[in-house]
Design an enzyme around this catalytic site. Structure first.
Site, PDB file in Angstrom:
ATOM      1  N   LYS A   1       0.859  -1.177   0.000  1.00  0.00           N
ATOM      2  CA  LYS A   1       0.000   0.000   0.000  1.00  0.00           C
ATOM      3  C   LYS A   1       0.894   1.224   0.000  1.00  0.00           C
ATOM      4  CE  LYS A   1      -3.523   2.300   2.788  1.00  0.00           C
ATOM      5  NZ  LYS A   1      -4.541   2.095   3.824  1.00  0.00           N
TER       6      LYS A   1
ATOM      7  N   LYS B   1      -2.216  -1.540  -3.776  1.00  0.00           N
ATOM      8  CA  LYS B   1      -3.107  -0.389  -3.670  1.00  0.00           C
ATOM      9  C   LYS B   1      -2.302   0.904  -3.718  1.00  0.00           C
ATOM     10  CE  LYS B   1      -5.879   1.892  -0.259  1.00  0.00           C
ATOM     11  NZ  LYS B   1      -6.261   1.962   1.109  1.00  0.00           N
TER      12      LYS B   1
HETATM   13  C1  PBG Z   1      -7.433   3.002   5.880  1.00  0.00           C
HETATM   14  C2  PBG Z   1      -7.705   2.869   4.430  1.00  0.00           C
HETATM   15  C3  PBG Z   1      -7.519   3.836   3.433  1.00  0.00           C
HETATM   16  C4  PBG Z   1      -8.032   3.294   2.255  1.00  0.00           C
HETATM   17  C5  PBG Z   1      -8.488   2.000   2.550  1.00  0.00           C
HETATM   18  N1  PBG Z   1      -8.264   1.750   3.917  1.00  0.00           N
HETATM   19  C6  PBG Z   1      -7.035   5.225   3.493  1.00  0.00           C
HETATM   20  C7  PBG Z   1      -5.709   5.597   3.971  1.00  0.00           C
HETATM   21  O1  PBG Z   1      -4.813   4.779   4.124  1.00  0.00           O
HETATM   22  O2  PBG Z   1      -5.543   6.773   4.216  1.00  0.00           O
HETATM   23  C8  PBG Z   1      -8.083   4.001   0.926  1.00  0.00           C
HETATM   24  C9  PBG Z   1      -9.124   3.554   0.002  1.00  0.00           C
HETATM   25  C10 PBG Z   1      -9.502   4.503  -1.065  1.00  0.00           C
HETATM   26  O3  PBG Z   1      -8.919   5.586  -1.255  1.00  0.00           O
HETATM   27  O4  PBG Z   1     -10.453   4.164  -1.768  1.00  0.00           O
HETATM   28  N2  PBG Z   1      -6.282   2.450   6.361  1.00  0.00           N
HETATM   29 ZN    ZN Z   2      -5.636   3.277   8.453  1.00  0.00          ZN
END
Ligand code: PBG
Ligand code: ZN
Length: 327
Positions: free
Chosen positions: A193, A247
């Site tokens: 991520k 992601k």
């Molecule tokens: C939380 C999380 C996030 C997303 C999924 N779970 C946001 C972040 O890390 O700030 C992002 C998903 C999206 O933008 O559609 N940990």
């Molecule tokens: Zn988070």
């Protein structure tokens, strides 16, 4: 010798169908759902057009419409009415996600219910982990995540999806689930991520941006990294992840491709809020054709090697693939 005649593969629709290498189906997509504890009726999310924060009272409408469209899995995000510095509401047995899971399982027992597992929606400071002296306390965060995962499993979740990029989160959760005999509950880890600029609309949707100051660069991956992505995925697989995730998706297709070549585990990709909202904005401005843009963005993710795609387009794709289905 004549030049190559590639048009022979494509000059009729039947030939194009016959030679098609990859096919998107409704079985490939996972629908994200936001459930807000303080709402009494659904509320549209301005920065994520067509997506809602659902109240528990009307969540069943969304679940029925997803099931009617043939969707096989949903991923849940909870917005609690109370937040504190350790995210206590996340493992409250009567918390919003626990209630939502119980409700969903009562009306759609076969729908795969995935619980996103992170603290940022639940903490008053909006960080993904427990803070100590202005730093992230990784070990304490793992203890919280393990407890939250068991609580979601207890409510009936089929899959736990830790999204906070904490070191050791998969192992901590696997051990806790096994200890509580949840051997069948699987883990879909947000393994790779990135610290992306494309999560803005999500933070509105999940209320995780409310009081959030700072950034997530200390734990999410630097956008320049690709070898490190392999290290992250390898570690999660060793710790017991059943599914590894990349992601965002569209801006990291090279990473999906690399992981596909290297590992045999199922790969999920998250087409994140910013990817979706950019397309929606372009469509609204009359710049793009929505169906074409949607299909192309999703087909690219599948072509790169993803088996599963988390996308806000899940229902729209299902409708496009089976135009006779109604919601
Ligand atoms: C939380 C999380 C996030 C997303 C999924 N779970 C946001 C972040 O890390 O700030 C992002 C998903 C999206 O933008 O559609 N940990
Ligand atoms: Zn988070």
């Amino acid at each position: 010798m004549t030049y190559s005649q590639f048009h022979r593969y494509r000059h009729t629709q039947s030939l194009r169908d016959l030679f098609q290498e990859k096919t998107l189906t409704v079985n490939d997509v996972i629908l994200p759902i936001f459930i807000h504890e303080s709402l009494t009726q659904k509320k549209e999310i301005a920065s994520l057009p067509g997506m809602f924060q659902w109240s528990l009272a009307d969540l069943s409408d969304e679940i029925k419409s997803a099931v009617d469209l043939g969707i096989k899995a949903v991923i849940l995000f909870g917005i609690p009415s109370k937040k504190d510095d350790i995210g206590s509401e996340a493992d409250n047995p009567n918390g919003i996600i626990q209630k939502a899971i119980t409700l969903i399982k009562s009306i759609a027992p076969h729908l795969v219910v995935i619980a996103d597992t992170c603290l940022c929606e639940y903490t008053s400071h909006g960080h993904c982990g427990i803070q100590k002296d202005g730093h992230l306390d990784n070990p304490k965060t793992l203890t919280r995540l393990a407890s939250i995962a068991v609580s979601y499993a207890n409510a009936g979740a089929d899959m736990i999806a830790p999204s906070g990029m904490m070191d050791g989160m998969v192992l901590a959760i696997r051990e806790a689930l096994d200890h509580h005999h949840y051997h069948r509950v699987s883990i879909m880890s947000y393994s790779v991520k990135y610290a992306s600029g494309l999560y803005g609309p999500f933070r509105d949707a999940a209320g995780s941006g409310d009081n959030f100051k700072g950034n997530r660069n200390h734990h999410q991956m630097n956008i320049t990294q690709s070898r490190e992505a392999i290290l992250e995925a390898e570690a999660d697989i060793q710790e017991g992840a059943d599914i590894i995730m990349v992601k965002p998706a569209g801006t990291y297709l090279d990473i999906i491709c690399k992981l596909r070549d290297r590992f045999n585990h199922p790969i999920a990709a998250y087409q994140v809020s910013g990817e979706y909202s950019m397309l929606k904005a372009a469509v609204k401005a009359g710049i793009l054709d929505e169906e074409k843009a949607m299909i192309e963005s999703l087909a690219a993710i599948k072509r790169a090697g993803a088996d599963l795609i988390i996308t806000y387009y899940a229902k729209q794709l299902a409708k496009y693939l089976s135009p006779t289905l109604q919601t």
